[in-house]
Design a protein around this motif. Structure first.
Motif, PDB file in Angstrom:
ATOM      1  N   ALA A   1       0.820  -1.216   0.000  1.00 50.69           N
ATOM      2  CA  ALA A   1       0.000   0.000   0.000  1.00 50.69           C
ATOM      3  C   ALA A   1       0.850   1.261   0.000  1.00 50.69           C
ATOM      4  CB  ALA A   1      -0.917   0.001   1.221  1.00 50.69           C
TER       5      ALA A   1
ATOM      6  N   MET B   1      -5.291   6.102   6.037  1.00 52.68           N
ATOM      7  CA  MET B   1      -6.383   5.468   5.299  1.00 52.68           C
ATOM      8  C   MET B   1      -5.924   4.695   4.070  1.00 52.68           C
ATOM      9  SD  MET B   1      -9.412   8.312   5.373  1.00 52.68           S
ATOM     10  CE  MET B   1     -10.294   8.717   6.892  1.00 52.68           C
ATOM     11  N   LYS B   2      -4.767   5.015   3.555  1.00 50.66           N
ATOM     12  CA  LYS B   2      -4.348   4.464   2.276  1.00 50.66           C
ATOM     13  C   LYS B   2      -4.295   2.940   2.281  1.00 50.66           C
ATOM     14  CE  LYS B   2      -0.800   5.171  -1.285  1.00 50.66           C
ATOM     15  NZ  LYS B   2       0.471   5.865  -1.622  1.00 50.66           N
TER      16      LYS B   2
ATOM     17  N   GLU C   1      -7.780   1.649   1.909  1.00 52.43           N
ATOM     18  CA  GLU C   1      -8.210   1.848   0.520  1.00 52.43           C
ATOM     19  C   GLU C   1      -7.583   0.804  -0.397  1.00 52.43           C
ATOM     20  OE1 GLU C   1      -8.820   6.707   0.681  1.00 52.43           O
ATOM     21  OE2 GLU C   1      -6.848   5.865   0.187  1.00 52.43           O
TER      22      GLU C   1
ATOM     23  N   LEU D   1      -9.502  -2.491   0.099  1.00 54.02           N
ATOM     24  CA  LEU D   1     -10.816  -2.479  -0.545  1.00 54.02           C
ATOM     25  C   LEU D   1     -10.693  -2.564  -2.060  1.00 54.02           C
ATOM     26  CD1 LEU D   1     -12.600   0.217   1.648  1.00 54.02           C
ATOM     27  CD2 LEU D   1     -12.882  -2.267   1.775  1.00 54.02           C
ATOM     28  N   ASP D   2      -9.729  -1.857  -2.629  1.00 58.83           N
ATOM     29  CA  ASP D   2      -9.496  -1.944  -4.071  1.00 58.83           C
ATOM     30  C   ASP D   2      -9.099  -3.360  -4.476  1.00 58.83           C
ATOM     31  OD1 ASP D   2     -10.098   0.726  -4.366  1.00 58.83           O
ATOM     32  OD2 ASP D   2      -7.998   1.383  -4.496  1.00 58.83           O
TER      33      ASP D   2
ATOM     34  N   GLY E   1     -16.687  -2.447  -1.056  1.00 59.11           N
ATOM     35  CA  GLY E   1     -16.720  -1.242  -0.252  1.00 59.11           C
ATOM     36  C   GLY E   1     -16.619  -1.560   1.226  1.00 59.11           C
ATOM     37  N   PRO E   2     -16.457  -0.544   2.061  1.00 58.09           N
ATOM     38  CA  PRO E   2     -16.330  -0.777   3.502  1.00 58.09           C
ATOM     39  C   PRO E   2     -17.562  -1.429   4.118  1.00 58.09           C
ATOM     40  CG  PRO E   2     -16.594   1.562   3.024  1.00 58.09           C
ATOM     41  CD  PRO E   2     -16.356   0.885   1.715  1.00 58.09           C
TER      42      PRO E   2
ATOM     43  N   THR F   1      -9.813   4.536  12.305  1.00 60.02           N
ATOM     44  CA  THR F   1      -9.762   4.760  10.866  1.00 60.02           C
ATOM     45  C   THR F   1     -10.905   4.036  10.167  1.00 60.02           C
ATOM     46  OG1 THR F   1      -7.364   4.934  10.999  1.00 60.02           O
ATOM     47  CG2 THR F   1      -8.317   4.631   8.813  1.00 60.02           C
TER      48      THR F   1
ATOM     49  N   MET G   1     -13.839   5.701   7.824  1.00 61.45           N
ATOM     50  CA  MET G   1     -13.998   5.294   6.431  1.00 61.45           C
ATOM     51  C   MET G   1     -15.355   4.670   6.133  1.00 61.45           C
ATOM     52  SD  MET G   1     -10.277   3.875   5.264  1.00 61.45           S
ATOM     53  CE  MET G   1     -10.903   3.756   3.581  1.00 61.45           C
TER      54      MET G   1
END
Length: 222
Positions: free
Chosen positions: A145, A152-153, A156, A159-160, A165-166, A182, A186
């Motif tokens: 990441a 948050m990265k 993210e 999830l990607d 999605g969350p 966090t 999110m």
């Protein structure tokens, strides 16, 4: 009791699943320079500086550990040696799961895909994942990441990677500061706090509290 029905369950690894032994190893390494209350204060400072260190630009975790030790040494008037950081980092692959982890993970993995989101390195995490024994759908590291939690990265990136999605993920952690705050920000609606005793429960973040991973199957209706 209503049960959570996630598409995936993601976990913090170190502390939540693997017994995080950074402080015990630090006590051993610094026993020749500190003792008693002074050593305990050093370990608290070391913990605080590790969190501070991961909030900046990404760098290898060995550098995070070394920097945090150097800052703790400076604050406590202790000599830092390069071998200190090397010893702390080298210990990580030797740590084992908490005793409550393996059997419940296997049970849940048979029904719901499991994911790890860890502040780890690509070459470091396999040692710990192997000890968990359960099959994992995906393992996401801070190195991939290019960012550490609690930023948050990493979330993210996970999830990607999962293509969801969350709202689809139950995130499980023993730390509010690294994970659950966090996750709340999110929009993760499903969150489990594993109360290992190193952080207090904070109900503001809308978590489901479980005493250990043994409580996870019941949380998802198994």
């Amino acid at each position: 009791m209503s049960h959570l029905k996630p598409k995936f369950i993601s976990f913090d690894c170190y502390g939540t699943l693997i017994n995080f032994e950074m402080a015990p190893v630090a006590r051993q390494v610094y026993a020749d320079r500190l003792g008693g209350a002074a050593l305990e204060q050093f370990c608290r400072d070391f913990s605080a500086y590790r969190l501070d260190a991961v909030l900046g630009a990404f760098r290898p975790y060995a550098q995070v550990v070394a920097e945090a030790l150097q800052r703790a040494c400076k604050r406590n008037g202790v000599e830092y040696r390069d071998s200190d950081g090397e010893a702390l980092y080298a210990a990580i692959p030797t740590w084992n799961p908490h005793p409550d982890v393996v059997a419940p993970l296997k049970r849940v993995a048979a029904e719901i895909p499991l994911v790890i989101l860890s502040n780890s390195m690509i070459d470091l995490i396999p040692f710990s994942v192997a000890k968990l024994e359960a099959p994992f759908h995906t393992v996401c590291t801070a190195q991939e990441a290019n960012s550490y939690k609690p930023r948050m990265k990493g979330f993210e990136f996970m999830l990607d990677t999962l293509g969801c999605g969350p709202e689809d993920v139950l995130h499980v952690s023993s730390s509010f500061r690294y994970d659950l705050m966090t996750a709340y920000d999110m929009g993760f609606k499903m969150k489990a706090f594993v109360n290992r005793g190193h952080e207090p429960l904070n109900s503001y973040y809308e978590v489901n509290e479980i005493p250990d991973i043994g409580g996870l199957p019941g949380l998802v209706g198994l």
